[in-house]
Design an enzyme around this catalytic site. Structure first.
Site, PDB file in Angstrom:
ATOM      1  CG  ASP A 198      -6.707  -4.156   8.233  1.00 15.40           C
ATOM      2  OD1 ASP A 198      -5.859  -4.570   7.448  1.00 15.40           O
ATOM      3  OD2 ASP A 198      -7.234  -3.033   8.123  1.00 15.40           O
ATOM      4  NE  ARG A 248      -3.627  -2.280   2.662  1.00 16.29           N
ATOM      5  CZ  ARG A 248      -3.324  -3.512   3.053  1.00 16.29           C
ATOM      6  NH1 ARG A 248      -2.083  -3.839   3.339  1.00 16.29           N
ATOM      7  NH2 ARG A 248      -4.273  -4.435   3.155  1.00 16.29           N
ATOM      8  CG  HIS A 267      -5.492  -0.474   5.846  1.00 19.97           C
ATOM      9  ND1 HIS A 267      -6.048  -1.708   6.032  1.00 19.97           N
ATOM     10  CD2 HIS A 267      -5.646  -0.202   4.517  1.00 19.97           C
ATOM     11  CE1 HIS A 267      -6.519  -2.165   4.879  1.00 19.97           C
ATOM     12  NE2 HIS A 267      -6.275  -1.270   3.950  1.00 19.97           N
ATOM     13  NE  ARG A 319      -9.354  -8.145   4.393  1.00 21.19           N
ATOM     14  CZ  ARG A 319      -8.731  -7.222   3.671  1.00 21.19           C
ATOM     15  NH1 ARG A 319      -7.690  -6.569   4.162  1.00 21.19           N
ATOM     16  NH2 ARG A 319      -9.129  -6.959   2.446  1.00 21.19           N
TER      17      ARG A 319
HETATM   18  N1  LIG Z   1      -8.913   1.542   2.877  1.00 26.39           N
HETATM   19  C1  LIG Z   1      -9.080   0.292   2.488  1.00 26.39           C
HETATM   20  O1  LIG Z   1      -9.309  -0.615   3.315  1.00 26.39           O
HETATM   21  C2  LIG Z   1      -8.992  -0.011   1.035  1.00 26.39           C
HETATM   22  C3  LIG Z   1      -8.486   0.941   0.205  1.00 26.39           C
HETATM   23  N2  LIG Z   1      -8.374   0.697  -1.133  1.00 26.39           N
HETATM   24  C4  LIG Z   1      -7.812   1.777  -1.920  1.00 26.39           C
HETATM   25  O2  LIG Z   1      -8.853   2.537  -2.536  1.00 26.39           O
HETATM   26  C5  LIG Z   1      -8.315   3.202  -3.699  1.00 26.39           C
HETATM   27  C6  LIG Z   1      -9.234   2.952  -4.874  1.00 26.39           C
HETATM   28  O3  LIG Z   1      -9.154   1.578  -5.223  1.00 26.39           O
HETATM   29  P1  LIG Z   1     -10.039   0.986  -6.424  1.00 26.39           P
HETATM   30  O4  LIG Z   1     -11.405   1.528  -6.360  1.00 26.39           O
HETATM   31  O5  LIG Z   1      -9.808  -0.461  -6.439  1.00 26.39           O
HETATM   32  O6  LIG Z   1      -9.309   1.641  -7.687  1.00 26.39           O
HETATM   33  P2  LIG Z   1      -9.977   1.919  -9.088  1.00 26.39           P
HETATM   34  O7  LIG Z   1      -8.853   2.156 -10.017  1.00 26.39           O
HETATM   35  O8  LIG Z   1     -10.979   0.883  -9.413  1.00 26.39           O
HETATM   36  O9  LIG Z   1     -10.755   3.293  -8.854  1.00 26.39           O
HETATM   37  C7  LIG Z   1     -10.115   4.488  -8.598  1.00 26.39           C
HETATM   38  C8  LIG Z   1     -10.892   5.571  -9.317  1.00 26.39           C
HETATM   39  O10 LIG Z   1     -10.311   6.829  -8.989  1.00 26.39           O
HETATM   40  C9  LIG Z   1     -10.500   7.655 -10.138  1.00 26.39           C
HETATM   41  N3  LIG Z   1      -9.587   8.783 -10.070  1.00 26.39           N
HETATM   42  C10 LIG Z   1      -8.248   8.783 -10.187  1.00 26.39           C
HETATM   43  N4  LIG Z   1      -7.779  10.049 -10.096  1.00 26.39           N
HETATM   44  C11 LIG Z   1      -8.852  10.855  -9.899  1.00 26.39           C
HETATM   45  C12 LIG Z   1      -9.027  12.241  -9.739  1.00 26.39           C
HETATM   46  N5  LIG Z   1      -7.987  13.086  -9.762  1.00 26.39           N
HETATM   47  N6  LIG Z   1     -10.267  12.707  -9.558  1.00 26.39           N
HETATM   48  C13 LIG Z   1     -11.344  11.889  -9.550  1.00 26.39           C
HETATM   49  N7  LIG Z   1     -11.241  10.551  -9.713  1.00 26.39           N
HETATM   50  C14 LIG Z   1     -10.015  10.058  -9.897  1.00 26.39           C
HETATM   51  C15 LIG Z   1     -10.218   6.735 -11.304  1.00 26.39           C
HETATM   52  O11 LIG Z   1     -10.769   7.239 -12.512  1.00 26.39           O
HETATM   53  C16 LIG Z   1     -10.877   5.440 -10.831  1.00 26.39           C
HETATM   54  O12 LIG Z   1     -12.195   5.311 -11.328  1.00 26.39           O
HETATM   55  C17 LIG Z   1      -6.896   2.628  -3.879  1.00 26.39           C
HETATM   56  O13 LIG Z   1      -5.950   3.525  -3.355  1.00 26.39           O
HETATM   57  C18 LIG Z   1      -6.936   1.344  -3.077  1.00 26.39           C
HETATM   58  O14 LIG Z   1      -5.666   0.924  -2.662  1.00 26.39           O
HETATM   59  C19 LIG Z   1      -8.785  -0.477  -1.673  1.00 26.39           C
HETATM   60  C20 LIG Z   1      -9.331  -1.442  -0.883  1.00 26.39           C
HETATM   61  C21 LIG Z   1      -9.434  -1.312   0.545  1.00 26.39           C
HETATM   62  C1  LIG Z   2      -6.453  -3.095  -0.652  1.00 28.82           C
HETATM   63  C2  LIG Z   2      -6.578  -3.000   0.799  1.00 28.82           C
HETATM   64  O1  LIG Z   2      -6.137  -2.054   1.400  1.00 28.82           O
HETATM   65  C3  LIG Z   2      -7.209  -4.074   1.513  1.00 28.82           C
HETATM   66  O2  LIG Z   2      -7.982  -4.852   0.963  1.00 28.82           O
HETATM   67  O3  LIG Z   2      -6.936  -4.219   2.715  1.00 28.82           O
END
Ligand SMILES: NC(=O)C1=CN([C@@H]2O[C@H](COP(=O)(O)OP(=O)(O)OC[C@H]3O[C@@H](n4cnc5c(N)ncnc54)[C@H](O)[C@@H]3O)[C@@H](O)[C@H]2O)C=CC1
Ligand SMILES: CC(=O)C(=O)O
Length: 310
Positions: free
Chosen positions: A145, A85, A172, A148
């Site tokens: 987490d 991450r 995280h 999980r």
């Molecule tokens: N906090 C957590 O537990 C989790 C966090 N994540 C994180 O969430 C984030 C998103 O992951 P996903 O949805 O899988 O990625 P994704 O690639 O499917 O979606 C990200 C979206 O952000 C948009 N984007 C990028 N730059 C932008 C901007 N300047 N303005 C507006 N939109 C913009 C993209 O067009 C895309 O649609 C990642 O950083 C990922 O690591 C993912 C899973 C769990």
């Molecule tokens: C991608 C991520 O941060 C998670 O699934 O925990």
């Protein structure tokens, strides 16, 4: 409650879908730099609403966030298979400079809920740019987490995850700390219940569950390219706790003045969630090993924030 979601990819759309299914929001607005994606996701989720609570789902530009009570930030890049991450930090911090300012032009005083990784440092970045009151900018942190952890312990014991109480703390990410010593089933210590059920938490079981929590994202990303359902449900649950002013306790990331001697660091501890955001922090009782691991996690996050001048 009006909820904006910036970033309508895997995580943002799963959060929107979970918000619609649970009725945690009455109005959902999806914003993405790809207007076509935001519109397609909004339409798809809207088509579920005849089966859900009363909710409207739309896509729009940042101006459509006017009046939003909560804005979920899920924009940016996610991990590729095998990537950590923290490796996402530079790319996502650059994206947030513009995103936060655009959100605040439309909605000057929302609660900002950060999901983008690395979520702890991104929470710190967001708090610094936004300058909102403490408690109104926080990250989903280790809520996933913790979920999980609770599900794996529940599976081992053959019990419901809702009856397992325990938290994952700190980052995280790879340095997170499973709070074994304080974990309980109902009101009883976990080890006592496990012994009564003939399902002792041996060193092997502990190691297997630790690995299952710590490595979950790597495994899921290897298999499907992203994780989205768990975090989507977690984000909707946080919004629900805000909407109902619940005082629910969840492991969430907040810039914290001091934790185990480390100052000004964003990480997860059990926090109380209500209408104004995070109201307070409940420092858990930890054993010496857990304190050392939490300190190491906090130091690592502090050093990462230092590198960004936070
Ligand atoms: N906090 C957590 O537990 C989790 C966090 N994540 C994180 O969430 C984030 C998103 O992951 P996903 O949805 O899988 O990625 P994704 O690639 O499917 O979606 C990200 C979206 O952000 C948009 N984007 C990028 N730059 C932008 C901007 N300047 N303005 C507006 N939109 C913009 C993209 O067009 C895309 O649609 C990642 O950083 C990922 O690591 C993912 C899973 C769990
Ligand atoms: C991608 C991520 O941060 C998670 O699934 O925990």
């Amino acid at each position: 409650m009006k909820v904006g979601i910036v970033g309508a990819g895997m995580v943002g759309s799963a959060a929107g879908y979970a918000l619609a299914l649970t009725g945690a929001a009455s109005r959902i607005v999806l914003v993405d730099r790809s207007e076509a994606l935001a519109l397609a996701q909004a339409q798809d989720i809207a088509h579920a609403t005849p089966f859900t609570a009363a909710v409207t789902v739309e896509a729009g530009g940042y101006e459509a966030l006017a009046g939003a009570d909560v804005v979920i930030l899920a924009a940016g890049v996610g991990q590729k298979p095998g990537e950590s991450r923290l490796a996402l930090l530079e790319r996502n911090a650059a994206v947030f400079e513009d995103v936060i300012r655009a959100v605040l032009r439309a909605a000057p005083d929302p609660i900002l809920l950060v999901a983008t990784n690395p979520v702890d440092v991104m929470t710190h970045v967001t708090a610094k740019i936004a300058g909102l009151a403490p408690g109104r900018v926080f990250g989903s942190g280790t809520i996933l987490d913790t979920a999980r952890f609770r599900s794996l312990v529940a599976h081992h014991l053959g019990l419901a995850p809702q009856s397992i109480h325990g938290y994952v703390l700190g980052e995280h990410g790879d340095s997170e700390v499973l709070g074994w010593s304080g974990a309980r089933v109902g009101s009883e210590p976990l080890t006592s219940v496990a012994a009564q059920l003939g399902s002792a938490i041996t060193a092997d079981v502990r190691a297997r569950i630790d690995d299952g929590v710590r490595r979950a994202a790597y495994r899921i990303i290897e298999g499907k390219g992203a994780t989205n359902y768990g975090i989507g449900a977690g984000l909707a649950r946080i919004v629900q706790a805000i909407r109902r002013d619940e005082g629910a306790v969840m492991s969430l990331s907040l810039v914290t003045p001091e934790v185990t001697g480390v100052h000004n660091v964003a990480l997860s501890l059990p926090r109380v969630v209500g209408a104004s955001g995070l109201r307070s922090t409940l420092m858990p009782t930890l054993d010496a090993q857990e304190v050392a691991a939490l300190t190491a996690s906090a130091r690592m996050l502090r050093e990462t924030s230092d590198a960004l001048g936070l």
